[in-house]
Write a protein that holds these residues in place. Structure first.
Motif, short mmCIF file in Angstrom:
data_model
loop_
_atom_site.label_atom_id
_atom_site.label_comp_id
_atom_site.label_asym_id
_atom_site.label_seq_id
_atom_site.Cartn_x
_atom_site.Cartn_y
_atom_site.Cartn_z
N VAL A 88 11.47 58.68 36.54
CA VAL A 88 10.59 59.75 36.06
C VAL A 88 11.12 61.11 36.49
CG1 VAL A 88 8.29 60.75 36.31
CG2 VAL A 88 8.54 58.30 35.95
N ALA A 89 11.65 61.18 37.71
CA ALA A 89 12.15 62.45 38.22
C ALA A 89 13.39 62.94 37.48
CB ALA A 89 12.46 62.32 39.71
N ASN A 90 14.24 62.02 37.07
CA ASN A 90 15.55 62.41 36.53
C ASN A 90 15.65 62.35 35.02
OD1 ASN A 90 17.23 62.73 39.12
ND2 ASN A 90 16.30 60.73 39.42
N PHE A 91 14.67 61.76 34.35
CA PHE A 91 14.66 61.70 32.89
C PHE A 91 13.37 62.35 32.40
CE2 PHE A 91 17.45 58.31 34.25
CZ PHE A 91 18.51 58.39 33.37
N GLN A 92 13.44 63.63 32.05
CA GLN A 92 12.26 64.36 31.63
C GLN A 92 11.78 63.87 30.26
OE1 GLN A 92 15.08 65.99 32.71
NE2 GLN A 92 14.32 66.40 34.78
N GLN A 93 10.47 63.97 30.06
CA GLN A 93 9.90 63.48 28.81
C GLN A 93 10.33 64.31 27.61
OE1 GLN A 93 5.65 63.66 28.99
NE2 GLN A 93 5.56 65.88 28.89
N SER A 94 10.73 65.56 27.83
CA SER A 94 11.18 66.39 26.72
C SER A 94 12.60 66.06 26.29
CB SER A 94 11.11 67.87 27.12
OG SER A 94 11.90 68.12 28.27
N ASN A 95 13.35 65.33 27.13
CA ASN A 95 14.74 65.00 26.81
C ASN A 95 14.94 63.52 26.52
OD1 ASN A 95 15.51 67.70 27.31
ND2 ASN A 95 15.65 67.31 29.50
N GLN A 96 14.38 62.66 27.37
CA GLN A 96 14.54 61.21 27.23
C GLN A 96 13.16 60.57 27.34
OE1 GLN A 96 17.22 59.27 26.66
NE2 GLN A 96 18.68 60.96 26.52
N LEU A 97 12.38 60.64 26.27
CA LEU A 97 10.99 60.18 26.33
C LEU A 97 10.90 58.68 26.61
CD1 LEU A 97 8.00 60.76 26.07
CD2 LEU A 97 8.21 60.42 23.59
N GLU A 98 11.73 57.87 25.93
CA GLU A 98 11.64 56.42 26.10
C GLU A 98 11.98 56.02 27.54
OE1 GLU A 98 13.35 57.94 23.79
OE2 GLU A 98 12.27 57.49 21.92
N THR A 99 13.06 56.60 28.07
CA THR A 99 13.44 56.29 29.45
C THR A 99 12.38 56.78 30.42
OG1 THR A 99 15.75 56.56 28.79
CG2 THR A 99 15.29 56.48 31.14
N HIS A 100 11.83 57.95 30.14
CA HIS A 100 10.78 58.51 30.99
C HIS A 100 9.55 57.60 31.01
CE1 HIS A 100 8.54 61.79 32.97
NE2 HIS A 100 7.52 61.40 32.21
N LEU A 101 9.15 57.09 29.85
CA LEU A 101 7.99 56.21 29.79
C LEU A 101 8.25 54.89 30.50
CD1 LEU A 101 6.76 56.81 26.12
CD2 LEU A 101 5.78 57.70 28.25
N PHE A 102 9.50 54.42 30.44
CA PHE A 102 9.84 53.21 31.19
C PHE A 102 9.68 53.45 32.69
CE2 PHE A 102 13.19 50.72 33.40
CZ PHE A 102 12.67 49.45 33.16
N GLY A 103 10.10 54.62 33.15
CA GLY A 103 9.91 54.96 34.56
C GLY A 103 8.44 55.07 34.92
N VAL A 104 7.64 55.63 34.01
CA VAL A 104 6.19 55.72 34.24
C VAL A 104 5.59 54.33 34.38
CG1 VAL A 104 4.00 56.39 33.19
CG2 VAL A 104 5.94 57.96 33.14
#
Length: 217
Positions: A88-104
């Protein structure tokens, strides 16, 4: 000294999050600089602390005489929760939404399961000295977390962003508080060390070495 580790995580995470954003989604404050820089640093250090706390808790429960699969599962879940916070810290939702949601998912959903496991372990091991209130408190704080997680998704899907943000902040701060409860458990840890154990040579290798020495002589 080890009791300060969970307290440091609670203070660091809570103060860091509130410095970055108020009444918006925690993920939103990590989208734009300079807030994203603070947000990322807070979560990365928090993930490191979660790794240490998860390992200490695993060793502590094992030393209490409970080397069960549930304890091992707790360690794995704790490490996955830490990984999710780092993602979540390194993949912002504005850039990598899918990866960010996986981190969430790893940070929140797996984190909730982690504390359900810890609540179950609290009923199986009852060491002397540890406050009897810790187990019930851990269970009471963990019980509403699945409903809180579902509320975040439901309210966000209905477009009620302010209400969803409040639920997400409640979930985040409750997880911090649950990590803080480990301070009572860790208060009785005098020392912690990691030992490296050399693997014993196989009988075949020992026989080969003995044969070589015999031929040499």
């Amino acid at each position: 000294m080890w009791a300060l580790l969970p307290i440091l995580l609670v203070v660091w995470g809570t103060v860091g999050f509130w410095l970055v954003s108020l009444f918006s989604f925690p993920s939103t404050c990590g989208s734009d600089p300079p807030q994203s820089c603070i947000f990322g640093q807070v979560l990365n250090l928090g993930a490191f602390l979660v790794v240490w706390i998860s390992y200490l808790r695993f060793q502590q429960v094992r030393n209490w005489g409970c080397p069960c699969a549930l304890n091992t599962a707790g360690l794995v879940l704790g490490l996955l929760c830490a990984l999710g916070a780092s993602v979540v810290a390194n993949f912002q939702q504005s850039n990598q939404l899918e990866t960010h949601l996986f981190g969430v998912f790893l940070a929140f959903v797996v984190g909730v399961i982690y504390f359900w496991v810890q609540a179950a372990l609290s009923t199986r091991v009852k060491p002397r000295g540890v406050g009897c209130w810790v187990g019930p408190a851990r269970f009471c704080l963990s019980a509403p977390l699945p409903l809180d997680s579902a509320s975040v998704c439901t309210l966000h899907g209905l477009g009620l962003k302010s209400e969803a943000a409040i639920c997400e902040w409640t979930l985040t701060l409750t997880l911090f508080l649950l990590f803080g409860l480990f301070a009572e458990d860790f208060r009785y840890i005098e020392s912690c060390s990691i030992r490296l154990r050399s693997r014993a040579p196989s009988p075949a290798l020992e026989l080969g070495a003995a044969s070589t020495q015999t031929l040499a002589s």
